[in-house]
Write a protein that holds these residues in place. Structure first.
Motif, PDB file in Angstrom:
ATOM      1  N   ALA A 105     -19.745  33.036  24.365  1.00  0.00           N
ATOM      2  CA  ALA A 105     -20.671  34.469  24.303  1.00  0.00           C
ATOM      3  C   ALA A 105     -19.711  35.624  23.557  1.00  0.00           C
ATOM      4  CB  ALA A 105     -20.793  35.305  25.830  1.00  0.00           C
ATOM      5  N   VAL A 106     -18.687  36.280  24.414  1.00  0.00           N
ATOM      6  CA  VAL A 106     -17.888  37.661  23.621  1.00  0.00           C
ATOM      7  C   VAL A 106     -17.468  37.319  22.487  1.00  0.00           C
ATOM      8  CG1 VAL A 106     -16.296  38.802  24.758  1.00  0.00           C
ATOM      9  CG2 VAL A 106     -17.393  37.059  26.617  1.00  0.00           C
ATOM     10  N   HIS A 108     -18.552  35.941  20.432  1.00  0.00           N
ATOM     11  CA  HIS A 108     -19.534  35.967  18.923  1.00  0.00           C
ATOM     12  C   HIS A 108     -21.272  36.958  19.613  1.00  0.00           C
ATOM     13  CE1 HIS A 108     -18.593  32.639  16.811  1.00  0.00           C
ATOM     14  NE2 HIS A 108     -18.109  32.278  17.897  1.00  0.00           N
ATOM     15  N   GLU A 111     -22.789  38.740  16.513  1.00  0.00           N
ATOM     16  CA  GLU A 111     -23.010  38.644  15.900  1.00  0.00           C
ATOM     17  C   GLU A 111     -24.584  37.901  15.695  1.00  0.00           C
ATOM     18  OE1 GLU A 111     -21.195  34.861  13.459  1.00  0.00           O
ATOM     19  OE2 GLU A 111     -19.016  35.083  15.117  1.00  0.00           O
ATOM     20  N   ILE A 112     -24.747  37.730  17.570  1.00  0.00           N
ATOM     21  CA  ILE A 112     -26.076  37.179  17.311  1.00  0.00           C
ATOM     22  C   ILE A 112     -26.746  39.060  18.160  1.00  0.00           C
ATOM     23  CG2 ILE A 112     -27.062  36.771  19.896  1.00  0.00           C
ATOM     24  CD1 ILE A 112     -25.291  34.669  20.601  1.00  0.00           C
ATOM     25  N   ALA A 115     -27.894  39.487  14.073  1.00  0.00           N
ATOM     26  CA  ALA A 115     -28.845  38.527  13.236  1.00  0.00           C
ATOM     27  C   ALA A 115     -30.370  38.937  14.222  1.00  0.00           C
ATOM     28  CB  ALA A 115     -28.744  37.223  14.620  1.00  0.00           C
ATOM     29  N   ARG A 116     -29.797  39.290  15.366  1.00  0.00           N
ATOM     30  CA  ARG A 116     -31.401  40.117  16.073  1.00  0.00           C
ATOM     31  C   ARG A 116     -31.926  41.143  15.415  1.00  0.00           C
ATOM     32  NH1 ARG A 116     -29.969  40.045  22.464  1.00  0.00           N
ATOM     33  NH2 ARG A 116     -29.518  37.836  22.869  1.00  0.00           N
ATOM     34  N   GLY A 120     -34.952  41.112  14.127  1.00  0.00           N
ATOM     35  CA  GLY A 120     -36.239  42.202  14.291  1.00  0.00           C
ATOM     36  C   GLY A 120     -37.175  41.840  14.848  1.00  0.00           C
ATOM     37  N   PRO A 123     -39.206  37.266  12.710  1.00  0.00           N
ATOM     38  CA  PRO A 123     -38.663  36.674  12.223  1.00  0.00           C
ATOM     39  C   PRO A 123     -38.178  35.537  11.196  1.00  0.00           C
ATOM     40  CG  PRO A 123     -40.077  36.316  14.679  1.00  0.00           C
ATOM     41  CD  PRO A 123     -39.848  37.674  14.088  1.00  0.00           C
ATOM     42  N   ALA A 124     -40.196  35.260  11.616  1.00  0.00           N
ATOM     43  CA  ALA A 124     -40.427  34.170  10.975  1.00  0.00           C
ATOM     44  C   ALA A 124     -41.691  34.946   9.969  1.00  0.00           C
ATOM     45  CB  ALA A 124     -41.682  33.002  11.453  1.00  0.00           C
ATOM     46  N   ARG A 127     -41.160  35.200   5.281  1.00  0.00           N
ATOM     47  CA  ARG A 127     -40.585  33.992   4.480  1.00  0.00           C
ATOM     48  C   ARG A 127     -40.463  33.912   3.481  1.00  0.00           C
ATOM     49  NH1 ARG A 127     -35.997  31.940   7.930  1.00  0.00           N
ATOM     50  NH2 ARG A 127     -36.410  33.740   8.945  1.00  0.00           N
TER      51      ARG A 127
END
Lengths: 129, 129
Positions: A105-106, A108, A111-112, A115-116, A120, A123-124, A127
DNA sequence: CGGCATCCAGTTCGATACTG
DNA sequence: CAGTATCGAACTGGATGCCG
């Protein structure tokens, strides 16, 4: 009969893994476990250390951990009464796996977060561009 | 003023560890992650594989995982439309830590069960015997 | 000090129905 | 096939007050 099913809910012991995971994530368990991993604590000591927790939740959390055998509770017949909580060997053995997830968790976390931010609020969506 | 605090609740991003843990334990995430760790799946394929899950929850779970960058979603412009879900490298990297917890759960599951049976319904009671 | 019981708001999850 | 929308039931978590 979906209208009158008396299903106790909490019947599905799905798999032990999911069971354990759900227990850990009840918001305070992990923190309590981490603190007790350092040294034994008294009830109010934990209450002060966590600070955001209510007595109700601290008690509940400790009860679950005690019931599961991860934490030991010892009462000292002093006056006023004193209660000490500490990790059992089983509890200590769990610090490893927890650590693995914690480290991931620390490592990555950013990265999360990134990604969020990319995903935003849609997400879908957008696409099929 | 505890009577009028408009605290949104969900403001505390406590620590990334707790954050990650809470995400995993939303009941289906772990299972989905495990399945996708074996091979890519189509939406309804996952739905059939898990079986107890509702479409709503499957979609939500996948959305969260996608938003966090653990799962990739690919749409094939066929007819009828096909969507494939698979783990991203980040998602794959998470299988390790999950495995650690999983192994611990499997290895000590019976100890927890035994502890619960001992504790029964009165974990704190009959303690000063 | 340590702990439980009650009440209450916020969130989660499932069932169901509808869309492209 | 692959979703989305809405509703209500269940669960979670916090505040508060009382007891040993």
């Amino acid at each position: 009969m979906p209208l009158s099913t008396p299903v106790p809910a909490a019947e599905y012991e799905a798999c032990p893994v999911t069971d354990v995971l759900r227990r850990l994530s009840d918001k305070w368990t992990l923190l309590v476990l981490t603190l007790l991993g350092q040294r034994p604590y008294h009830y109010n000591e934990l209450h002060r250390a966590i600070e955001g927790i209510s007595r109700r939740m601290l008690t509940r959390t400790l009860r679950v951990l005690e019931t599961d055998g991860l934490v030991a509770r010892e009462v000292f017949p002093t006056v006023p009464p004193t209660v000490e909580y500490r990790l059992t060997p089983l509890g200590v053995s769990f610090l490893g796996p927890i650590g693995a997830v914690a480290q991931w968790a620390v490592a990555h976390g950013d990265e999360i977060t990134a990604a969020r931010r990319r995903g935003g609020l849609t997400p879908a969506a957008s696409r099929g561009d």
